[in-house]
Design an enzyme around this catalytic site. Structure first.
Site, PDB file in Angstrom:
ATOM      1  N   LEU A   1      22.304 -11.700 -27.307  1.00 28.91           N
ATOM      2  CA  LEU A   1      23.566 -11.395 -27.237  1.00 28.91           C
ATOM      3  C   LEU A   1      24.846 -12.285 -26.250  1.00 28.91           C
ATOM      4  O   LEU A   1      25.963 -12.654 -27.019  1.00 28.91           O
ATOM      5  CB  LEU A   1      24.024 -10.224 -25.880  1.00 28.91           C
ATOM      6  CG  LEU A   1      22.861  -8.803 -26.793  1.00 28.91           C
ATOM      7  CD1 LEU A   1      22.885  -7.570 -26.054  1.00 28.91           C
ATOM      8  CD2 LEU A   1      24.041  -8.679 -27.961  1.00 28.91           C
TER       9      LEU A   1
ATOM     10  N   THR B   1      22.929  -6.079 -33.108  1.00 27.27           N
ATOM     11  CA  THR B   1      23.701  -5.502 -31.463  1.00 27.27           C
ATOM     12  C   THR B   1      23.384  -4.291 -31.068  1.00 27.27           C
ATOM     13  O   THR B   1      23.606  -3.707 -30.118  1.00 27.27           O
ATOM     14  CB  THR B   1      25.374  -6.006 -31.263  1.00 27.27           C
ATOM     15  OG1 THR B   1      24.830  -7.288 -32.417  1.00 27.27           O
ATOM     16  CG2 THR B   1      25.894  -6.088 -30.184  1.00 27.27           C
TER      17      THR B   1
ATOM     18  N   ARG C   1      12.535 -17.694 -28.183  1.00 23.84           N
ATOM     19  CA  ARG C   1      13.781 -17.678 -27.133  1.00 23.84           C
ATOM     20  C   ARG C   1      13.966 -16.413 -25.496  1.00 23.84           C
ATOM     21  O   ARG C   1      12.944 -15.674 -26.260  1.00 23.84           O
ATOM     22  CB  ARG C   1      14.405 -16.439 -28.306  1.00 23.84           C
ATOM     23  CG  ARG C   1      16.516 -15.738 -27.493  1.00 23.84           C
ATOM     24  CD  ARG C   1      17.330 -15.283 -28.583  1.00 23.84           C
ATOM     25  NE  ARG C   1      16.164 -14.075 -28.921  1.00 23.84           N
ATOM     26  CZ  ARG C   1      16.434 -12.675 -27.781  1.00 23.84           C
ATOM     27  NH1 ARG C   1      16.659 -12.787 -27.134  1.00 23.84           N
ATOM     28  NH2 ARG C   1      15.566 -11.507 -29.145  1.00 23.84           N
TER      29      ARG C   1
ATOM     30  N   HIS D   1       8.691  -9.081 -30.896  1.00 26.73           N
ATOM     31  CA  HIS D   1       9.019  -8.386 -29.625  1.00 26.73           C
ATOM     32  C   HIS D   1       7.080  -7.311 -29.378  1.00 26.73           C
ATOM     33  O   HIS D   1       6.609  -6.748 -30.054  1.00 26.73           O
ATOM     34  CB  HIS D   1       9.995  -7.396 -29.974  1.00 26.73           C
ATOM     35  CG  HIS D   1      10.272  -6.673 -28.148  1.00 26.73           C
ATOM     36  ND1 HIS D   1       9.951  -5.893 -27.517  1.00 26.73           N
ATOM     37  CD2 HIS D   1      11.821  -6.704 -27.809  1.00 26.73           C
ATOM     38  CE1 HIS D   1       9.972  -5.930 -26.400  1.00 26.73           C
ATOM     39  NE2 HIS D   1      11.314  -6.321 -25.970  1.00 26.73           N
TER      40      HIS D   1
ATOM     41  N   HIS E   1      10.625  -8.688 -34.276  1.00 28.10           N
ATOM     42  CA  HIS E   1      12.228  -8.771 -33.119  1.00 28.10           C
ATOM     43  C   HIS E   1      13.178  -9.529 -34.417  1.00 28.10           C
ATOM     44  O   HIS E   1      14.518  -8.765 -34.274  1.00 28.10           O
ATOM     45  CB  HIS E   1      11.659  -9.302 -32.298  1.00 28.10           C
ATOM     46  CG  HIS E   1      12.695  -8.780 -30.850  1.00 28.10           C
ATOM     47  ND1 HIS E   1      13.072  -7.083 -31.007  1.00 28.10           N
ATOM     48  CD2 HIS E   1      13.520  -9.181 -30.147  1.00 28.10           C
ATOM     49  CE1 HIS E   1      13.917  -6.909 -29.715  1.00 28.10           C
ATOM     50  NE2 HIS E   1      14.161  -8.222 -29.068  1.00 28.10           N
TER      51      HIS E   1
ATOM     52  N   GLY F   1      19.585  -6.319 -22.540  1.00 27.49           N
ATOM     53  CA  GLY F   1      20.810  -7.014 -21.397  1.00 27.49           C
ATOM     54  C   GLY F   1      21.471  -8.110 -22.044  1.00 27.49           C
ATOM     55  O   GLY F   1      20.610  -8.376 -23.324  1.00 27.49           O
TER      56      GLY F   1
ATOM     57  N   ALA G   1      20.352  -3.346 -29.355  1.00 30.97           N
ATOM     58  CA  ALA G   1      19.580  -4.104 -28.176  1.00 30.97           C
ATOM     59  C   ALA G   1      19.901  -3.310 -26.896  1.00 30.97           C
ATOM     60  O   ALA G   1      21.124  -2.322 -26.562  1.00 30.97           O
ATOM     61  CB  ALA G   1      20.716  -5.359 -28.103  1.00 30.97           C
TER      62      ALA G   1
ATOM     63  N   GLU H   1      14.029  -9.944 -16.979  1.00 30.49           N
ATOM     64  CA  GLU H   1      12.802  -9.515 -18.415  1.00 30.49           C
ATOM     65  C   GLU H   1      11.956 -10.687 -18.382  1.00 30.49           C
ATOM     66  O   GLU H   1      12.102 -12.008 -17.372  1.00 30.49           O
ATOM     67  CB  GLU H   1      14.142  -9.158 -19.134  1.00 30.49           C
ATOM     68  CG  GLU H   1      14.613  -8.230 -19.784  1.00 30.49           C
ATOM     69  CD  GLU H   1      15.418  -7.785 -20.664  1.00 30.49           C
ATOM     70  OE1 GLU H   1      14.604  -9.347 -21.736  1.00 30.49           O
ATOM     71  OE2 GLU H   1      16.081  -7.187 -20.818  1.00 30.49           O
TER      72      GLU H   1
ATOM     73  N   ARG I   1       7.637 -14.116 -24.223  1.00 28.88           N
ATOM     74  CA  ARG I   1       7.444 -12.924 -24.511  1.00 28.88           C
ATOM     75  C   ARG I   1       6.585 -13.754 -26.550  1.00 28.88           C
ATOM     76  O   ARG I   1       5.443 -13.353 -26.676  1.00 28.88           O
ATOM     77  CB  ARG I   1       8.540 -13.258 -26.191  1.00 28.88           C
ATOM     78  CG  ARG I   1       9.065 -11.878 -26.330  1.00 28.88           C
ATOM     79  CD  ARG I   1      10.431 -11.064 -26.449  1.00 28.88           C
ATOM     80  NE  ARG I   1      11.219 -11.390 -25.749  1.00 28.88           N
ATOM     81  CZ  ARG I   1      12.115 -10.725 -26.053  1.00 28.88           C
ATOM     82  NH1 ARG I   1      12.655 -10.845 -27.447  1.00 28.88           N
ATOM     83  NH2 ARG I   1      13.104  -9.712 -25.582  1.00 28.88           N
TER      84      ARG I   1
HETATM   85  C1  SIN Z   1      14.856  -5.591 -25.237  1.00 28.14           C
HETATM   86  O1  SIN Z   1      15.616  -5.101 -24.441  1.00 28.14           O
HETATM   87  O2  SIN Z   1      13.679  -6.064 -24.247  1.00 28.14           O
HETATM   88  C2  SIN Z   1      14.811  -7.041 -25.717  1.00 28.14           C
HETATM   89  C3  SIN Z   1      15.893  -8.095 -25.206  1.00 28.14           C
HETATM   90  C4  SIN Z   1      16.333  -9.007 -26.491  1.00 28.14           C
HETATM   91  O3  SIN Z   1      15.213  -9.478 -28.042  1.00 28.14           O
HETATM   92  O4  SIN Z   1      16.357 -10.129 -25.858  1.00 28.14           O
END
Ligand code: SIN
Length: 484
Positions: free
Chosen positions: A371, A40, A365, A222, A329, A46, A43, A110, A269
């Site tokens: 989060l 956490t 994901r 990631h 990740h 967001g 991160a 994102e 991703r």
């Molecule tokens: C990021 O800020 O790219 C990570 C966000 C995530 O893994 O959900």
């Protein structure tokens, strides 16, 4: 003494659970190192949320599309439907998310989100700000530098935990309810974005007790970490950068990701990682993140921590292209739970957050749903367990208390080998023969006299490989290519 709750882990899930457990309950939060050594804290981008009631359907659809429709749809629905109230609750309690020029919540975008719906705090320090807020909000006791090495399980009841203290001694703690919130498996990979404390030991304990791990082959990479730094934990370059204008190029500035997917850098991703892997193999070109769309002042204000990290690494921003590669990740898979977060067939044992697999993330994901999962399902866990009000009777626990050795001399070499093996074979592109051979190596490691913590990591790693072997065709993050 019997606690009402033991919570293993002090990330968003564990701390939010602690915040919601009434003050008159006896709660013990066990934390492996210092409280901020959790995922956490790291991160950046967001926390996703439906923007309003009308957006719930779209948020659900985006989550399912990113997850290759392998998600548990009911869990996704619960996630999104509860997002607004959970976020609102934190705001009312005093958490400050960033606001836009009109003084309203600022939402960013994102990858694989059909609209801007990611809240952020202190620019790119969302996790850190939420973590700090939750640490301050919890009234319960946190014990640091303690490593859980066993669950006191007898039949369908968990009586508590056994753990190593900072002096490497063993202690026991009993509880009416135990909540596992210990995070994923990052440190079993050579390159990752996780806190070094995250190594899948609780997943290993669950396996040992005959509890089920689900979707362990679904491991997320990631796409954008800074390449070439020394440590296993790689500096993350948040997906929010791409959401707001950064783009990925090769040495000749070609945005090659559009050759793979119509959404280019903002494709899910798993697709972006695979495209980068394939392109690098085919062309031998290095890959970069270009920040040229940002003005320096804006970048510094919007992404202050990434700005500082990159400056410290010697980059001239926003002019220099940043060499990048994917890194491990997030674990979509984990300890199987019911929708109420209870572990099946157990009366009083729960798992939440990244350690758990409730099926929200499917095969890949959606960015920033993690989060949110922590927030929503920690609340569900507390509400359900309070209602159930299960009580153990300590004297009924008759099993032998084992004495474990935390680390052994041979551990270091095997740990490093394990990390290389996982990076190589349980990676972005997989090959069954490699996985089968790697599994043999892991089985050999397990026959050696390794310490307890490595033993548990090996069990978890083994379950990733076994799940990968069981899934014969590609799906989301599990991508098979023969003779890669
Ligand atoms: C990021 O800020 O790219 C990570 C966000 C995530 O893994 O959900």
């Amino acid at each position: 003494m019997i606690y009402d709750y033991i919570i293993i882990g002090a990330g968003i899930s564990g701390l939010n659970a602690a915040r919601l457990i009434p003050e008159n309950k006896k709660v013990l939060i066990l934390c492996k190192k210092s409280p901020w050594e959790c995922n956490t804290f790291y991160a950046q981008g967001g926390i996703a949320s439906a923007v309003d009631d009308f957006d719930i359907k779209e948020h659900i659809n985006d989550t399912l599309n990113a997850g290759a429709n392998y998600n548990n749809k009911k869990a996704v629905q619960i996630l999104s439907e509860n997002s607004l109230s959970c976020i609102q609750d934190l705001i009312q309690e005093g958490l400050k998310f960033d606001l836009n020029d009109e003084n309203k919540l600022a939402f960013t975008k994102e990858a694989a989100h059909s609209k801007s719906r990611i809240l952020h705090a202190d620019g790119d320090a969302t996790g850190r700000m939420m973590h700090l807020f939750l640490l301050q909000a919890s009234k319960h006791q946190i014990k640091t530098n303690v490593v859980v090495n066993d669950l006191l399980i007898q039949e369908d009841i968990c009586y508590g935990v056994q753990y190593f203290t900072s002096e490497y001694e063993q202690e026991l703690a009993y509880a009416h309810n135990t909540i596992i919130a210990s995070g994923g498996v990052g440190s079993i990979y050579k390159y990752h974005t996780n806190s070094p404390t995250i190594a899948g030991e609780l997943q290993g304990i669950c396996l040992e007790k005959g509890l089920i791990l689900k979707d362990m082959e679904m491991m997320q990479f990631h796409p954008t970490v800074v390449k070439g730094t020394h440590f296993a934990r790689k500096p993350l370059l948040s997906e929010a950068l791409r959401g707001e204008g950064a783009f990925i190029v090769d040495e000749k500035n070609h945005r090659f990701l559009f050759d793979y997917h119509k959404d280019g850098e903002l494709a899910p991703r798993d697709i972006v990682c695979r495209a980068m892997f394939d392109y690098e193999q085919k062309t031998k070109s290095s890959i970069y993140l270009s920040l040229e769309n940002f003005k320096e002042d804006f970048f510094k204000k919007r992404f202050p921590n990434i700005y500082k990290n990159l400056k410290d690494l010697g980059f001239n921003l926003p002019y220099d292209k940043i060499p990048i590669s994917p890194a491990y990740h997030y674990a979509m898979g984990g300890i199987k739970t019911n929708l109420n977060t209870r572990i099946p067939n157990m009366k009083n044992l729960y798992a939440i957050g990244e350690s758990a697999c409730i099926g929200i993330h499917g095969a890949n994901r959606l960015a920033s749903n993690s989060l949110l999962e922590g927030l929503v399902f920690s609340k569900i866990s507390v509400e359900y367990s309070l209602k159930k009000d299960y009580k153990i009777s300590k004297s009924e626990y008759k099993k032998e208390i084992k004495s474990y050795i935390r680390n052994n001399n041979i551990d270091k070499t095997i740990k490093n080998d394990l990390r290389k093996i996982m990076w190589h074979c349980a990676s972005i592109v997989r090959n069954e023969e490699d996985i089968v051979n790697s599994l043999k190596k892991l089985n050999n490691f397990l026959k050696k006299d390794v310490g307890r913590l490595l033993f548990l990591r090996l069990l978890t790693a083994k379950s990733i490989l076994q799940s990968a072997i069981r899934r014969k065709s590609s799906l989301g993050a599990h991508y098979i290519k023969e003779n890669k």
